[in-house]
Design an enzyme around this catalytic site. Structure first.
Site, PDB file in Angstrom:
ATOM      1  N   ASP A 108      51.458  38.214  33.199  1.00 42.16           N
ATOM      2  CA  ASP A 108      50.778  37.129  33.880  1.00 42.16           C
ATOM      3  C   ASP A 108      51.562  35.864  33.536  1.00 42.16           C
ATOM      4  O   ASP A 108      52.756  35.965  33.256  1.00 42.16           O
ATOM      5  CB  ASP A 108      49.313  37.064  33.438  1.00 42.16           C
ATOM      6  CG  ASP A 108      48.414  36.485  34.521  1.00 42.16           C
ATOM      7  OD1 ASP A 108      48.561  35.285  34.825  1.00 42.16           O
ATOM      8  OD2 ASP A 108      47.586  37.222  35.071  1.00 42.16           O
TER       9      ASP A 108
ATOM     10  N   VAL B 104      43.073  41.294  36.925  1.00 39.83           N
ATOM     11  CA  VAL B 104      43.571  42.244  35.928  1.00 39.83           C
ATOM     12  C   VAL B 104      45.069  42.499  36.092  1.00 39.83           C
ATOM     13  O   VAL B 104      45.712  43.022  35.189  1.00 39.83           O
ATOM     14  CB  VAL B 104      42.789  43.572  35.993  1.00 39.83           C
ATOM     15  CG1 VAL B 104      41.298  43.321  35.713  1.00 39.83           C
ATOM     16  CG2 VAL B 104      42.942  44.286  37.341  1.00 39.83           C
ATOM     17  N   LYS B 105      45.616  42.153  37.257  1.00 38.17           N
ATOM     18  CA  LYS B 105      47.052  42.333  37.524  1.00 38.17           C
ATOM     19  C   LYS B 105      47.577  43.666  37.020  1.00 38.17           C
ATOM     20  O   LYS B 105      48.642  43.737  36.422  1.00 38.17           O
ATOM     21  CB  LYS B 105      47.847  41.155  36.955  1.00 38.17           C
ATOM     22  CG  LYS B 105      47.521  39.816  37.645  1.00 38.17           C
ATOM     23  CD  LYS B 105      48.481  38.690  37.280  1.00 38.17           C
ATOM     24  CE  LYS B 105      48.158  37.387  37.983  1.00 38.17           C
ATOM     25  NZ  LYS B 105      46.872  36.768  37.613  1.00 38.17           N
ATOM     26  N   ARG B 106      46.844  44.737  37.268  1.00 42.34           N
ATOM     27  CA  ARG B 106      47.300  46.061  36.872  1.00 42.34           C
ATOM     28  C   ARG B 106      48.287  46.589  37.896  1.00 42.34           C
ATOM     29  O   ARG B 106      48.372  46.092  39.026  1.00 42.34           O
ATOM     30  CB  ARG B 106      46.114  47.009  36.738  1.00 42.34           C
ATOM     31  CG  ARG B 106      45.058  46.607  35.704  1.00 42.34           C
ATOM     32  CD  ARG B 106      45.625  46.400  34.315  1.00 42.34           C
ATOM     33  NE  ARG B 106      44.598  46.351  33.276  1.00 42.34           N
ATOM     34  CZ  ARG B 106      44.317  45.274  32.525  1.00 42.34           C
ATOM     35  NH1 ARG B 106      44.974  44.154  32.684  1.00 42.34           N
ATOM     36  NH2 ARG B 106      43.386  45.343  31.586  1.00 42.34           N
ATOM     37  N   THR B 140      43.068  42.255  41.141  1.00 39.24           N
ATOM     38  CA  THR B 140      44.430  41.832  41.479  1.00 39.24           C
ATOM     39  C   THR B 140      45.401  42.908  40.996  1.00 39.24           C
ATOM     40  O   THR B 140      45.181  43.549  39.973  1.00 39.24           O
ATOM     41  CB  THR B 140      44.783  40.474  40.839  1.00 39.24           C
ATOM     42  OG1 THR B 140      44.589  40.555  39.418  1.00 39.24           O
ATOM     43  CG2 THR B 140      43.896  39.369  41.384  1.00 39.24           C
TER      44      THR B 140
END
Lengths: 326, 326
Positions: A108, B104-106, B140
């Site tokens: 991030d 969470v940008k996984r 996300t």
């Protein structure tokens, strides 16, 4: 921690890492049955089954290997009880002397990346206390957001002597969709903006190589003795690219997924290593932890799954060392 | 869930989302002191402080807004107790009728991405039970690994009527390092491999646009009524690119970070919306949850931080709707 990884590799003569990516379907019924009997068919029950499975495998193989790589997604899918077993697995493996690579693929920006770095590699300030949230030794990191996303990890790596592996070229079939696309070199970009691109192909590079160059830059800024705290992920399934990336990132350890179940062959892995015999560590997950389900190791039977895993580790080490002629 | 997001936006006339990204430093001392008195200066103490802080803010603003976006890193850094409060926050916001976007940008591949999708949007099978691990409404997702990483999320979105926002152009200063690099179009790649690239600039595109085109493709395969379950993240700090990406991904909602604290201005946001007045949702985190620390809202005082947040939400809605002239 890169020093400890290297020491462990030299001690075991095994440049491999066992991926602790448990699926419930891999776990023998005797274990799930006992766990469900105690906790019910709940997230707690699933987590307990995973813990019992992991513990037996770690007990069976820890003396043969330098490191493990738990894939956090496989724990996260069982919610909080799953993540509690992730943490328990990290702790247990470290007690056994193993280096733990948290396969978390986080990434991030700014304070958010700093929070992920603290969560997985660092410590977090609470009042006057500095506390350890998950405490892995290495973490995998996604580069899509650029240096803003990586720098907070570098700061924590320097402070805590931990490390990261940045995704460069992943092992999956569609990794090329973006990673292999040819980029125009910045010097040629002005021309492109003016309406024309013209020049030799050496003014073009695939994205993975450009990411690799950034990794090399980050690695230089974060050195251990011979190797950097900053490594890279390069899939075993793309050996030609592995050869190029080895040269692009000379100081970085390469974490190599895709061996075995995904199709990567030992004979293709030599170019991932440096001349010192170091510089790469090859992962196998399913091929080890679910070995008893393969024909080759079926004679162990489900109740002796951990011995099957040990046999698979022995075979993998032999396979890779033969290919490296060592 | 895209339908619910749209219904909530219409009901509140507020195309905004409040980022619940609590840092301990934002939380008034009265709250941290009470939490530490009960749980000590521990991960549990930090998590309790975050929960009390979140709850008061949600209670103060939920009737004004369609959605919240908790940033999981800010919880993950407090380990298991932190993640328990993430889950508690998700549940509480849903009880209040809010749509919850898990930031969470996984992103991973195959069965691993499927595990993340189950963890955050879906359910997981344990014996005969289907259980909900974290249960956000949207998540996300990072696109670096290509379609293999996204497809498992699409499957869960279809099954559960949930949604994702794929990172396309992020709001941070170094997002251009990779995302803005010009790619040669595939038709020109053969020429490049042969040693020469030559042609008009329209044979080149920046990576973010190529990712945007993929998002449009994924979006088509996963439609709600007028909009897709598949949205995109495009930072408020790059309005020229926002304009292009709006056109490239006509069926996708755009989640817009970077407004306020990061420098994005309301007047620049009109091109992120479609002519129906929908299609984008603008996030503010710090600007809302830590409003009481700004000069503008300082008169509320630390003990009335939640009222300050409400005032900041009212101002933000006005600011954005004025810029959209609605």
């Amino acid at each position: 921690m890169i020093q400890k990884l290297i020491a462990n590799i030299k001690k075991t003569n095994a440049p491999i890492v066992v991926g602790l990516d448990p699926m419930l379907s891999y776990i023998p019924e005797s274990i799930t049955k006992a766990a469900f009997a105690e906790y019910g068919e709940t997230l707690e029950g699933a987590a307990e089954a995973i813990w019992q499975f992991n513990k037996k495998i770690v007990d069976a193989v820890y003396d043969l290997i330098p490191a493990v790589k738990p894939q956090i997604a496989m724990y996260e899918q069982y919610g909080l009880p799953g993540l509690a077993v992730f943490k328990r697995t990290v702790d247990y493996c470290q007690e056994k002397g193993l280096v733990v690579i948290g396969d978390v693929k986080r990434g991030d920006i700014g304070s958010t990346s700093a929070a992920y770095a603290a969560a997985h590699l660092g410590r977090v300030q609470v009042g006057s206390q500095l506390l350890t949230p998950f405490g892995e030794d290495f973490a995998t990191v996604n580069p899509y957001l650029g240096t803003d996303g990586i720098k907070p990890f570098l700061d924590v790596c320097r402070e805590e002597k931990k490390g990261i592996f940045v995704l460069v070229k992943t092992s999956n079939p569609s990794s090329g969709e973006f990673q292999d696309r040819l980029l125009i070199n910045p010097s040629a970009e002005t021309a492109a903006e003016d309406g024309f691109v013209s020049g030799k192909a050496d003014s073009c590079k695939p994205l993975y190589e450009v990411v690799g160059e950034k990794v090399a830059e980050w690695a230089e800024s974060c050195m251990g003795d011979d190797y950097s705290y900053v490594g890279a992920v390069v899939g075993a399934t793309y050996p030609e690219m592995g050869k190029i990336l080895r040269r692009v990132m000379p100081k970085s350890f390469i974490l190599v997924p895709g061996y075995g179940a995904q199709g990567g062959k030992a004979k293709d892995l030599a170019p991932y290593f440096n001349e010192d015999g170091l510089g790469a560590i090859v992962n196998s997950s399913r091929g080890i932890i679910a070995a008893y389900r393969q024909e080759k190791y079926a004679s162990f039977g489900a109740d002796h799954f951990a011995e099957a895993s040990r046999a698979a580790v022995v075979d993998m080490i032999k396979d890779i060392n033969q290919a490296l002629e060592r």
